[in-house]
Design an enzyme around this catalytic site. Structure first.
Site, mmCIF file in Angstrom:
data_model
loop_
_atom_site.group_PDB
_atom_site.id
_atom_site.type_symbol
_atom_site.label_atom_id
_atom_site.label_comp_id
_atom_site.label_asym_id
_atom_site.label_seq_id
_atom_site.Cartn_x
_atom_site.Cartn_y
_atom_site.Cartn_z
ATOM 1 N N ARG A 256 0.859 -1.178 0.000
ATOM 2 C CA ARG A 256 0.000 0.000 0.000
ATOM 3 C C ARG A 256 0.899 1.233 0.000
ATOM 4 N NH1 ARG A 256 -3.444 -3.029 -1.221
ATOM 5 N NH2 ARG A 256 -5.553 -3.277 -0.367
ATOM 6 N N GLU B 163 -4.116 7.904 -4.969
ATOM 7 C CA GLU B 163 -4.362 7.200 -6.224
ATOM 8 C C GLU B 163 -5.650 7.697 -6.856
ATOM 9 O OE1 GLU B 163 -4.192 2.977 -5.542
ATOM 10 O OE2 GLU B 163 -2.110 3.062 -4.837
ATOM 11 N N HIS C 121 -1.500 0.605 -9.868
ATOM 12 C CA HIS C 121 -2.111 -0.315 -8.898
ATOM 13 C C HIS C 121 -2.746 -1.503 -9.619
ATOM 14 C CE1 HIS C 121 -3.932 -0.486 -4.587
ATOM 15 N NE2 HIS C 121 -3.682 -1.704 -5.049
#
Length: 328
Positions: free
Chosen positions: A241, A270, A289
């Site tokens: 993360r 993000e 991601h």
């Protein structure tokens, strides 16, 4: 199988499927109705429909737990996340009582291991430089040591971390890793460290892969001092993360050459803001991601949920139950 046995009231089980947004996917709801026609299936794709249905749900299937409606979820007994991590529920984990929380752990390891091995190979050979030279039609041969002469450090040896370790060992690398419980060995890991041994792991590693869950203990785990310990020939890979690494201090370290480079799939914000310097750094590979998204993700996640739903209806133990005290 008795489909009413899983609820205290004896009513038919109600499953709420919650995936917000204009591109809301109805496939999960359709799959549940097809496989379990006796169940009541509700579908929510925005705050209004979630608010309308959550009080009726015995089971919630969602990517993230909507903590804002927890107090209305009076019947809720089980939350199945379609993610490997369930950090979305952590703000209320002291209040959930007997709620069972399960994850999609186990479906991400192999594809993330593919991603990591491809990434470290690209950084080791400096493929970004080759590609820049290609655009300029420049021919610059250079020698590179075999990966088998390098050390991979895996911070976090859960299902994803162990898959990465196994793949790296198959490439001949020396593998070191860290985990909370070091009483049992991990296949493919040559040396195992407890969390307190992070400094030594960083100093030993040519490549450091972050694979820890997002919990309070891992927030800001890697910062200026830890990056300095890695050294100027080492590379960082973050598939955990964004909060695990202090992004501003990582940017400073990459600019200064404190470490050689980084492969980053996760970020503090993000999507990564367009003005982030990470986009244009020559020693950084940025990906959106995406490391943990195998093809037909929904079908894979539904197989985990479908198996657990049958177990739930049969009053059997569920797979991938998360210990919210530990965070995984």
């Amino acid at each position: 199988m008795t489909q009413t046995s899983a609820t205290a009231s004896g009513d038919a089980v109600t499953v709420l499927v919650y995936f917000p947004g204009p591109q809301h996917d109805e496939r999960y709801s359709a799959w549940i109705r097809e496989r379990y026609p006796a169940l009541r299936v509700l579908s929510a794709n925005d705050a209004a429909s979630l608010d309308r249905y959550v009080a009726e749900a015995d089971v919630l299937l969602a990517q993230h737990f909507p903590v804002e409606v927890f107090d209305k979820a009076r019947r809720l007994r089980w939350f199945q996340s379609t993610n490997a991590g369930v950090d979305s529920i952590f703000p209320i984990r002291d209040r959930v009582g007997d709620l069972t929380v399960t994850s999609a752990r186990g479906m991400h390891g192999e594809v993330i291991a593919d991603f990591v091995m491809a990434g470290i190979t690209m950084m080791h050979w400096d493929f970004p430089r080759f590609m820049r030279e290609q655009t300029r039609r420049e021919w610059h041969a250079r020698g590179v040591a075999p990966l088998a002469e390098r050390v991979l450090g895996v911070v976090g040896l859960g299902s994803i971390g162990t898959a990465i370790a196994r793949r790296a060992k198959g490439a001949g690398m020396t593998v070191v890793g860290s985990k909370r419980d070091v009483t049992q060995s991990v296949a493919g890991v040559d040396r195992l460290f407890p969390p307190t041994g992070l400094e030594e792991l960083l100093q030993l590693s040519d490549f450091v892969v972050l694979a820890v869950p997002q919990v309070p203990e891992t927030t800001g785990l890697i910062g200026r001092e830890q990056l300095r310990l890695m050294g100027d020939t080492a590379f960082l890979v973050n598939i955990a993360r964004g909060s695990v690494c202090v992004e501003g201090e990582l940017i400073d370290a990459l600019r200064a050459g404190t470490i050689a480079g980084a492969l980053l799939d996760v970020f503090e914000r993000e999507p990564l803001p367009a003005d982030s310097p990470l986009w244009s750094m020559p020693n950084v590979i940025v990906t959106p991601h995406t490391a943990g998204y195998p093809s037909n993700y929904d079908a894979r996640a539904f197989e985990i949920f479908g198996d657990n739903l049958q177990r739930f209806l049969d009053n059997k133990s569920l797979r991938n139950v998360v210990d919210l005290r530990q965070g995984y």
